[in-house]
Design a protein around this motif. Structure first.
Motif, PDB file in Angstrom:
ATOM      1  N   THR A  35       5.678  52.551  26.633  1.00 57.90           N
ATOM      2  CA  THR A  35       4.718  52.549  25.315  1.00 57.90           C
ATOM      3  C   THR A  35       4.022  54.008  25.488  1.00 57.90           C
ATOM      4  O   THR A  35       3.476  54.438  26.516  1.00 57.90           O
ATOM      5  CB  THR A  35       3.652  51.448  25.731  1.00 57.90           C
ATOM      6  N   HIS A  55      12.634  46.938  31.863  1.00 55.08           N
ATOM      7  CA  HIS A  55      13.689  46.166  30.757  1.00 55.08           C
ATOM      8  C   HIS A  55      15.108  46.246  31.305  1.00 55.08           C
ATOM      9  O   HIS A  55      15.441  47.117  32.152  1.00 55.08           O
ATOM     10  CB  HIS A  55      13.448  46.886  29.638  1.00 55.08           C
ATOM     11  N   LEU A  66       7.197  41.856  28.420  1.00 53.80           N
ATOM     12  CA  LEU A  66       6.098  42.085  27.629  1.00 53.80           C
ATOM     13  C   LEU A  66       4.872  42.016  28.290  1.00 53.80           C
ATOM     14  O   LEU A  66       3.860  42.434  27.829  1.00 53.80           O
ATOM     15  CB  LEU A  66       6.444  41.641  26.498  1.00 53.80           C
ATOM     16  N   TRP A  88       6.542  53.847  21.076  1.00 52.49           N
ATOM     17  CA  TRP A  88       6.953  53.790  22.206  1.00 52.49           C
ATOM     18  C   TRP A  88       8.112  54.824  22.400  1.00 52.49           C
ATOM     19  O   TRP A  88       8.485  55.805  21.897  1.00 52.49           O
ATOM     20  CB  TRP A  88       7.913  52.492  22.279  1.00 52.49           C
ATOM     21  N   ILE A 102      13.644  46.702  19.834  1.00 47.14           N
ATOM     22  CA  ILE A 102      12.597  47.109  20.475  1.00 47.14           C
ATOM     23  C   ILE A 102      11.393  47.634  19.556  1.00 47.14           C
ATOM     24  O   ILE A 102      10.153  47.353  19.859  1.00 47.14           O
ATOM     25  CB  ILE A 102      12.679  48.260  21.598  1.00 47.14           C
ATOM     26  N   HIS A 103      11.809  48.351  18.580  1.00 48.05           N
ATOM     27  CA  HIS A 103      10.746  48.770  17.534  1.00 48.05           C
ATOM     28  C   HIS A 103      10.015  47.640  16.853  1.00 48.05           C
ATOM     29  O   HIS A 103       8.975  47.819  16.260  1.00 48.05           O
ATOM     30  CB  HIS A 103      11.737  49.631  16.475  1.00 48.05           C
ATOM     31  N   GLU A 104      10.754  46.551  16.717  1.00 50.37           N
ATOM     32  CA  GLU A 104      10.290  45.348  15.918  1.00 50.37           C
ATOM     33  C   GLU A 104       9.063  44.920  16.765  1.00 50.37           C
ATOM     34  O   GLU A 104       7.971  44.662  16.236  1.00 50.37           O
ATOM     35  CB  GLU A 104      11.115  44.240  15.944  1.00 50.37           C
ATOM     36  N   TYR A 105       9.030  44.849  18.053  1.00 48.02           N
ATOM     37  CA  TYR A 105       7.802  44.422  18.840  1.00 48.02           C
ATOM     38  C   TYR A 105       6.771  45.526  18.617  1.00 48.02           C
ATOM     39  O   TYR A 105       5.642  44.907  18.577  1.00 48.02           O
ATOM     40  CB  TYR A 105       8.427  44.433  20.386  1.00 48.02           C
ATOM     41  N   TYR A 106       7.055  46.696  18.735  1.00 41.82           N
ATOM     42  CA  TYR A 106       5.915  47.512  18.658  1.00 41.82           C
ATOM     43  C   TYR A 106       5.368  47.496  17.232  1.00 41.82           C
ATOM     44  O   TYR A 106       4.249  48.119  17.012  1.00 41.82           O
ATOM     45  CB  TYR A 106       6.314  49.075  19.193  1.00 41.82           C
ATOM     46  N   ARG A 108       4.608  45.212  15.643  1.00 43.66           N
ATOM     47  CA  ARG A 108       3.748  44.100  15.666  1.00 43.66           C
ATOM     48  C   ARG A 108       2.527  44.488  16.424  1.00 43.66           C
ATOM     49  O   ARG A 108       1.234  43.919  16.269  1.00 43.66           O
ATOM     50  CB  ARG A 108       4.233  42.791  16.342  1.00 43.66           C
ATOM     51  N   GLU A 109       2.497  45.667  17.031  1.00 46.80           N
ATOM     52  CA  GLU A 109       1.451  45.839  18.022  1.00 46.80           C
ATOM     53  C   GLU A 109       0.494  47.134  17.282  1.00 46.80           C
ATOM     54  O   GLU A 109      -0.586  47.256  17.621  1.00 46.80           O
ATOM     55  CB  GLU A 109       1.714  46.629  19.237  1.00 46.80           C
TER      56      GLU A 109
END
Length: 280
Positions: A35, A55, A66, A88, A102-106, A108-109
């Motif tokens: 991150t 990961h 996560l 990230w 992985i980019h989809e998770y970030y 959302r952040e």
């Protein structure tokens, strides 16, 4: 704010942490991710910190801890309240098939997360540094996807970081018997002497450039001229006597601090030795 207008500025400590995480990776891991922390202001993403996220990558999926990432961010938030999740990072030179997942998770952040790649394999003899943003593609009512688009990235540092980097540069090379070269901290007067020598060399370089421009040996650059003008105006106007008085006063204060520190050090050494003397 358009994501394509962003500029990423990375601090040296981020690169050190990425390299350290890569060196400590598991034997079966091909790359390491983590991150990015920092701030966003005026289309500039300043990356000041980061941490690794464990990961595993398989052919058809990605497994990332996560909960570990959330715990690490909460702990960092208690210490650095001004640092936020801004994207990230990953080791390697390319964007892989798993990067979009992985980019989809970030995404959302944080808004417009940036993706930073650090080439720890040193392809081309240097550690390549690239940054991307993900642009959504597709047609209305049809399938949609995303494309990683490069954006400008540059290195930056605070003054303490610059001083540390200069000290680290002196350790380049290998000492006898293949032992890492070490550089002890310099005394204050030695640092002043070294800084003065470097300042003199830079001033000589500036004077040579000005002389070459006057002699029509070098094409003048307006941007350089404005910077030189700002440099001249930043120097306080004082007479030779005022400068000599200020310099002597500062040198006396510095010598007093050095002498006092040496006296305290000697006193501590004497106290330590006196404790081992036999009592009557």
């Amino acid at each position: 704010m358009s994501a394509l207008n962003l500029t990423v500025r990375v601090h040296p400590v981020v690169l050190f942490q990425v390299v350290d995480a890569f060196e400590r990776r598991a034997a079966e891991s091909q790359r390491v991710i983590g991150t990015l922390l920092g701030s966003v202001e005026n289309n500039v993403v300043e990356v000041t910190n980061c941490f690794c996220v464990p990961h595993k990558e398989h052919d058809d999926q990605v497994e990332a801890e996560l909960s570990y990432a959330l715990d690490m961010y909460d702990l960092n938030k208690r210490v650095n309240s001004n640092e936020f999740v801004i994207g990230w990072w990953a080791t390697g030179n390319d964007v892989t098939n798993h990067s979009s997942v992985i980019h989809e998770y970030y995404a959302r952040e944080c808004n417009n997360p940036v993706h930073l790649t650090v080439d720890t394999s040193l392809q081309g003899g240097r550690m390549g540094l690239r940054s991307y943003v993900c642009i959504q593609l597709g047609v209305p009512g049809g399938k949609s996807g995303c494309m990683f688009t490069p954006i400008p990235v540059e290195l930056t540092s605070y003054e303490p970081e610059t001083f540390g980097l200069k000290l680290l540069q002196k350790t380049v090379g290998v000492a006898p018997a293949n032992r890492p070269k070490t550089v002890p901290p310099m005394l204050d007067l030695a640092q002043i002497s070294e800084a003065s020598t470097k300042l003199q060399s830079l001033l000589d370089l500036i004077l040579k450039y000005v002389d070459d421009v006057i002699a029509h040996k070098v094409t003048p650059d307006n941007a350089v001229g404005r910077q030189l003008l700002d440099l001249i105006h930043s120097v306080p106007h004082m007479s030779h006597e005022q400068f000599t008085q200020m310099f002597n006063a500062n040198v006396r204060n510095l010598l007093m601090v050095i002498t006092l520190s040496q006296l305290i050090k000697t006193q501590l050494q004497l106290n330590e030795k006196l404790t081992f003397l036999p009592t009557a």
